[in-house]
Scaffold this active site. Structure first.
Site, PDB file in Angstrom:
ATOM      1  N   ASP A   1       0.892  -1.152   0.000  1.00  0.00           N
ATOM      2  CA  ASP A   1       0.000   0.000   0.000  1.00  0.00           C
ATOM      3  C   ASP A   1       0.937   1.210   0.000  1.00  0.00           C
ATOM      4  O   ASP A   1       2.113   1.091   0.339  1.00  0.00           O
ATOM      5  CB  ASP A   1      -0.866  -0.040   1.268  1.00  0.00           C
ATOM      6  N   LEU A   2       0.434   2.369  -0.393  1.00  0.00           N
ATOM      7  CA  LEU A   2       1.303   3.554  -0.469  1.00  0.00           C
ATOM      8  C   LEU A   2       1.129   4.490   0.739  1.00  0.00           C
ATOM      9  O   LEU A   2       2.051   4.672   1.534  1.00  0.00           O
ATOM     10  CB  LEU A   2       0.995   4.322  -1.769  1.00  0.00           C
ATOM     11  N   ASP A   3      -0.101   5.043   0.847  1.00  0.00           N
ATOM     12  CA  ASP A   3      -0.370   6.054   1.876  1.00  0.00           C
ATOM     13  C   ASP A   3      -0.268   5.448   3.272  1.00  0.00           C
ATOM     14  O   ASP A   3      -1.025   4.551   3.615  1.00  0.00           O
ATOM     15  CB  ASP A   3      -1.786   6.627   1.686  1.00  0.00           C
TER      16      ASP A   3
ATOM     17  N   THR B   1       1.465  10.157   3.569  1.00  0.00           N
ATOM     18  CA  THR B   1       0.398  10.970   2.976  1.00  0.00           C
ATOM     19  C   THR B   1      -0.930  10.782   3.710  1.00  0.00           C
ATOM     20  O   THR B   1      -1.858  11.551   3.475  1.00  0.00           O
ATOM     21  CB  THR B   1       0.207  10.610   1.498  1.00  0.00           C
TER      22      THR B   1
ATOM     23  N   LYS C   1      -9.067   5.142   5.756  1.00  0.00           N
ATOM     24  CA  LYS C   1      -7.805   4.662   5.186  1.00  0.00           C
ATOM     25  C   LYS C   1      -8.067   3.508   4.218  1.00  0.00           C
ATOM     26  O   LYS C   1      -8.771   2.560   4.566  1.00  0.00           O
ATOM     27  CB  LYS C   1      -6.834   4.249   6.288  1.00  0.00           C
TER      28      LYS C   1
ATOM     29  N   ILE D   1      -9.804   3.583   1.592  1.00  0.00           N
ATOM     30  CA  ILE D   1     -11.118   3.730   0.961  1.00  0.00           C
ATOM     31  C   ILE D   1     -11.041   4.791  -0.140  1.00  0.00           C
ATOM     32  O   ILE D   1     -10.431   5.842   0.049  1.00  0.00           O
ATOM     33  CB  ILE D   1     -12.168   4.156   2.036  1.00  0.00           C
TER      34      ILE D   1
ATOM     35  N   SER E   1      -2.501   0.397  -4.450  1.00  0.00           N
ATOM     36  CA  SER E   1      -3.081   1.559  -3.754  1.00  0.00           C
ATOM     37  C   SER E   1      -4.402   1.957  -4.376  1.00  0.00           C
ATOM     38  O   SER E   1      -4.571   1.866  -5.588  1.00  0.00           O
ATOM     39  CB  SER E   1      -2.101   2.737  -3.835  1.00  0.00           C
ATOM     40  N   ALA E   2      -5.327   2.430  -3.541  1.00  0.00           N
ATOM     41  CA  ALA E   2      -6.620   2.915  -4.049  1.00  0.00           C
ATOM     42  C   ALA E   2      -6.498   4.327  -4.598  1.00  0.00           C
ATOM     43  O   ALA E   2      -7.443   4.850  -5.192  1.00  0.00           O
ATOM     44  CB  ALA E   2      -7.644   2.902  -2.919  1.00  0.00           C
ATOM     45  N   SER E   3      -5.331   4.947  -4.433  1.00  0.00           N
ATOM     46  CA  SER E   3      -5.193   6.363  -4.797  1.00  0.00           C
ATOM     47  C   SER E   3      -4.978   6.588  -6.284  1.00  0.00           C
ATOM     48  O   SER E   3      -4.160   5.929  -6.919  1.00  0.00           O
ATOM     49  CB  SER E   3      -4.020   6.971  -4.031  1.00  0.00           C
TER      50      SER E   3
ATOM     51  N   ASN F   1      -3.730   9.280  -7.180  1.00  0.00           N
ATOM     52  CA  ASN F   1      -2.545  10.141  -7.171  1.00  0.00           C
ATOM     53  C   ASN F   1      -1.252   9.356  -6.917  1.00  0.00           C
ATOM     54  O   ASN F   1      -0.188   9.963  -6.747  1.00  0.00           O
ATOM     55  CB  ASN F   1      -2.693  11.212  -6.087  1.00  0.00           C
TER      56      ASN F   1
ATOM     57  N   LYS G   1     -10.837  -1.109  -1.267  1.00  0.00           N
ATOM     58  CA  LYS G   1     -10.566  -2.105  -0.239  1.00  0.00           C
ATOM     59  C   LYS G   1     -11.727  -1.999   0.755  1.00  0.00           C
ATOM     60  O   LYS G   1     -12.212  -0.889   0.954  1.00  0.00           O
ATOM     61  CB  LYS G   1      -9.231  -1.783   0.455  1.00  0.00           C
TER      62      LYS G   1
ATOM     63  N   GLU H   1       0.262  -3.132   4.765  1.00  0.00           N
ATOM     64  CA  GLU H   1      -0.934  -2.280   4.863  1.00  0.00           C
ATOM     65  C   GLU H   1      -1.054  -1.566   6.205  1.00  0.00           C
ATOM     66  O   GLU H   1      -0.779  -2.146   7.241  1.00  0.00           O
ATOM     67  CB  GLU H   1      -2.184  -3.160   4.733  1.00  0.00           C
ATOM     68  N   ASP H   2      -1.528  -0.304   6.162  1.00  0.00           N
ATOM     69  CA  ASP H   2      -1.782   0.419   7.415  1.00  0.00           C
ATOM     70  C   ASP H   2      -3.279   0.557   7.687  1.00  0.00           C
ATOM     71  O   ASP H   2      -3.665   1.119   8.715  1.00  0.00           O
ATOM     72  CB  ASP H   2      -1.157   1.824   7.386  1.00  0.00           C
TER      73      ASP H   2
HETATM   74  C1  G6P Z   1      -5.680   5.573  -0.258  1.00  0.00           C
HETATM   75  C2  G6P Z   1      -5.867   6.326   1.040  1.00  0.00           C
HETATM   76  C3  G6P Z   1      -7.284   6.846   1.166  1.00  0.00           C
HETATM   77  C4  G6P Z   1      -7.675   7.622  -0.084  1.00  0.00           C
HETATM   78  C5  G6P Z   1      -7.551   6.744  -1.308  1.00  0.00           C
HETATM   79  C6  G6P Z   1      -7.880   7.482  -2.591  1.00  0.00           C
HETATM   80  O1  G6P Z   1      -6.271   4.340  -0.163  1.00  0.00           O
HETATM   81  O2  G6P Z   1      -5.598   5.486   2.143  1.00  0.00           O
HETATM   82  O3  G6P Z   1      -7.347   7.671   2.304  1.00  0.00           O
HETATM   83  O4  G6P Z   1      -8.993   8.121   0.007  1.00  0.00           O
HETATM   84  O5  G6P Z   1      -6.214   6.282  -1.388  1.00  0.00           O
HETATM   85  O6  G6P Z   1      -6.907   8.476  -2.826  1.00  0.00           O
HETATM   86  P1  G6P Z   1      -6.998   9.593  -3.914  1.00  0.00           P
HETATM   87  O7  G6P Z   1      -5.608  10.174  -3.944  1.00  0.00           O
HETATM   88  O8  G6P Z   1      -7.359   8.940  -5.217  1.00  0.00           O
HETATM   89  O9  G6P Z   1      -8.034  10.565  -3.493  1.00  0.00           O
HETATM   90 MG    MG Z   2      -2.696   3.224   3.504  1.00  0.00          MG
END
Ligand code: G6P
Ligand code: MG
Length: 216
Positions: A10-12, A18, A46, A48, A115-117, A119, A146, A170-171
């Protein structure tokens, strides 16, 4: 039992800090809407996706919004977040993360990001870690949040590794559940009380080593 041959990160909150920026940006949005939420509630955000996080927050505040308004709010939060991460430097890599990624490369383990991000790519580039990853699965590739295991299963598939040979770092509670649902081992990063579903919980990647990986 299958030996571990691949690691999915996982990243964040695992590789970079972040998680705190996500929290600040969501809190700012909630405050503008006239309510607040606790750090304990934040744990539920987290891992999500942006869209689902917003739904949870609006529920907590007892606020209802149209689809167009939701879109605008998610956009507003992301603008603040992107502003914060655009200032990131390699100094924001969490302790031990780069060293552990390096040792995995040397020992021939496969490495993916899960990662779900949306970014994630920008962040990895900002902190200079992109080249450590054989595959990158982010919120642009897999949109299911997730605890759905898709983000990790896609990572294993891209690496060409069976899920049973993967360990996830994972955190987030949702991330631990996702890894388990995908049939993978999981190491929690954070507190053992919060992440009780993990096979092992460590405070950070500075506590990780190839020896620990071999004993999993
Ligand atoms: C990660 C973080 C979440 C965040 C999600 C989406 O999983 O833990 O807190 O909402 O990414 O990130 P984004 O950068 O696409 O808004
Ligand atoms: Mg995380």
């Amino acid at each position: 039992m299958a030996a571990i041959t691949a690691c999915i990160f996982d990243l964040d909150g695992v590789i970079v800090d972040t998680a705190v920026y996500h929290y600040k940006a969501w809190k700012q949005l909630a405050n503008q809407l006239g309510f607040d939420f606790t750090e304990e509630a934040n744990e539920k955000l987290k891992g999500i996706s942006r869209k689902e996080s917003l739904e949870l927050i609006l529920n907590w505040g007892g606020v209802s919004k149209t689809d167009a308004e939701r879109e605008d709010l998610a956009h507003r939060k992301n603008n603040w977040y992107v502003e914060m991460i655009s200032e990131m430097t390699p100094r924001e890599i969490l302790p031990g993360a780069e060293e552990f990624l390096k040792s995995l490369k040397i020992d021939g383990y496969k490495v993916a990001l899960g990662s779900a991000s949306k970014n994630a790519g920008i962040i990895l580039a900002k902190v200079g870690l992109t080249d450590y990853f054989d595959s990158i699965v982010d919120g642009n590739i897999v949109t299911a949040s997730k605890p759905d295991p898709k983000v990790f299963l896609k990572g294993a598939e891209m690496l060409g590794t069976a899920p049973a040979e993967c360990v996830v770092f994972e955190d987030a509670i949702a991330g631990i559940e996702a890894a388990k649902a995908g049939g993978m081992k999981v190491i929690g990063i954070g507190s053992a009380a919060t992440l009780s579903g993990a096979d092992l919980v460590i405070a950070g990647l500075h506590e990780m080593s190839i020896e620990i990986l071999k004993k999993l």
